[in-house]
Scaffold this active site. Structure first.
Site, short mmCIF file in Angstrom:
data_model
loop_
_atom_site.label_atom_id
_atom_site.label_comp_id
_atom_site.label_asym_id
_atom_site.label_seq_id
_atom_site.Cartn_x
_atom_site.Cartn_y
_atom_site.Cartn_z
CG HIS A 137 74.30 63.55 -12.61
ND1 HIS A 137 74.56 64.78 -13.16
CD2 HIS A 137 75.13 62.67 -13.23
CE1 HIS A 137 75.51 64.65 -14.09
NE2 HIS A 137 75.87 63.38 -14.14
CD GLU A 138 75.65 58.91 -12.74
OE1 GLU A 138 75.57 58.54 -13.92
OE2 GLU A 138 76.54 59.68 -12.34
CG HIS A 141 73.89 60.59 -17.60
ND1 HIS A 141 74.23 61.53 -18.54
CD2 HIS A 141 74.74 60.80 -16.55
CE1 HIS A 141 75.23 62.28 -18.11
NE2 HIS A 141 75.56 61.86 -16.89
CD GLU A 208 78.52 64.26 -17.17
OE1 GLU A 208 78.02 64.40 -16.04
OE2 GLU A 208 78.58 63.16 -17.76
#
Length: 287
Positions: A137-138, A141, A208
């Site tokens: 997930h990071e 980004h 997100e």
């Protein structure tokens, strides 16, 4: 990995930056009526450049994150290295925050100088698959390049907030007898801060969802990230209040925000965990 560009996110980032740019041109124009235009541009320009070039270090420092070597955390480095290869990204710097709050964040102005940080509480809370889901997930980004937009947008909002909070000092330090021009500047700053606040929240919530989709694409396991989100969300209730307060200012950068009161939830930087989990489950069904 078949990565698809998220044009919805790109369009929102472009629109947010355009609106903020236009907003701050007007903001500078108003302030220039009561102060030196050159001085305003120099001050804001200097701080903007410092924020842009040192955002990763400043964020890590403000969170008490320490960059760690492979000897210190070999498994964390191995996971992040493998996931970075799957995402076709340079391996970011790895940092650890000594905190009981289970959370993680990414920072940096570009894919080449990014950093991913996790808390010790997160590593104790999640199993291997869940941790990989959070790391992915990071990395999403980083892949989406939304960190730079959030960093710049947050900085501009902070400038307006500082004028609102401390501008009355320029009126002689007296709230009752301050110069009328100063109060006009403060009023304009308040409007700018409110609009910036709303734009940043709207973009943050969408990014997100985009990072959840991206993280699931990197690992191929949406259910692992969904499980991690639920575990982190439930784990927050076990964290001491003082630890929560220490980290609440960095909500926009975390994978799960620090929960606040009703107003805080309405203007949250993140969609609800339930909504994110439902979308991940739908993605799992599609896969």
């Amino acid at each position: 990995m078949k990565w698809k560009a998220d044009w919805g996110l790109r369009a929102r980032m472009a629109l947010t930056m355009f609106l903020l740019f236009a907003l701050y041109i007007v903001f500078i124009g108003v302030l220039s009526q009561y102060a030196s235009l050159l001085g305003i541009v120099l001050i804001m320009g200097t701080f903007s450049l410092a924020q842009f070039f040192f955002s990763d270090r400043l964020t890590l420092w403000s969170m008490g994150a320490k960059e760690v070597s492979e000897d210190e955390y070999p498994e964390l480095h191995r996971k992040l290295g493998r996931l970075s290869q799957q995402a076709d990204l340079p391996k970011p710097k790895v940092a650890v925050v000594d905190s009981r709050v289970p959370n993680a964040f990414a920072t940096g102005r570009s894919q080449k100088n990014a950093a991913v940080a996790v808390t010790t509480g997160l590593m104790r809370t999640l199993d291997d698959e869940e941790l990989e889901g959070v790391l992915a997930h990071e990395l999403a980004h980083v892949k989406n390049r939304d960190m730079m937009v959030m960093t710049v947008a947050s900085f501009l909002s902070t400038i307006a907030f500082l004028v609102v909070r401390w501008g009355w000092w320029f009126g002689g330090g007296n709230r009752e007898r301050g110069q009328p021009q100063v109060w006009v500047a403060i009023a304009a700053s308040l409007v700018v801060w409110i609009v910036s606040f709303l734009l940043i929240r709207a973009l943050s919530r969408y990014r997100e969802f985009a990072a959840d989709r991206g993280g699931a694409t990197i690992t191929g396991k949406p259910s692992a990230l969904a499980s991690a989100l639920m575990t982190i969300d439930s784990g927050m209730s076990k964290v001491p209040k003082e630890d929560i307060r220490e980290q609440s200012e960095m909500n926009a950068f975390f994978i799960i925000p620090i929960k606040g009161d009703f107003i805080g939830k309405v203007f949250s930087t993140h969609p609800s965990t339930e909504a994110r989990v439902e979308r991940l489950r739908e993605l799992e069904r599609q896969m």
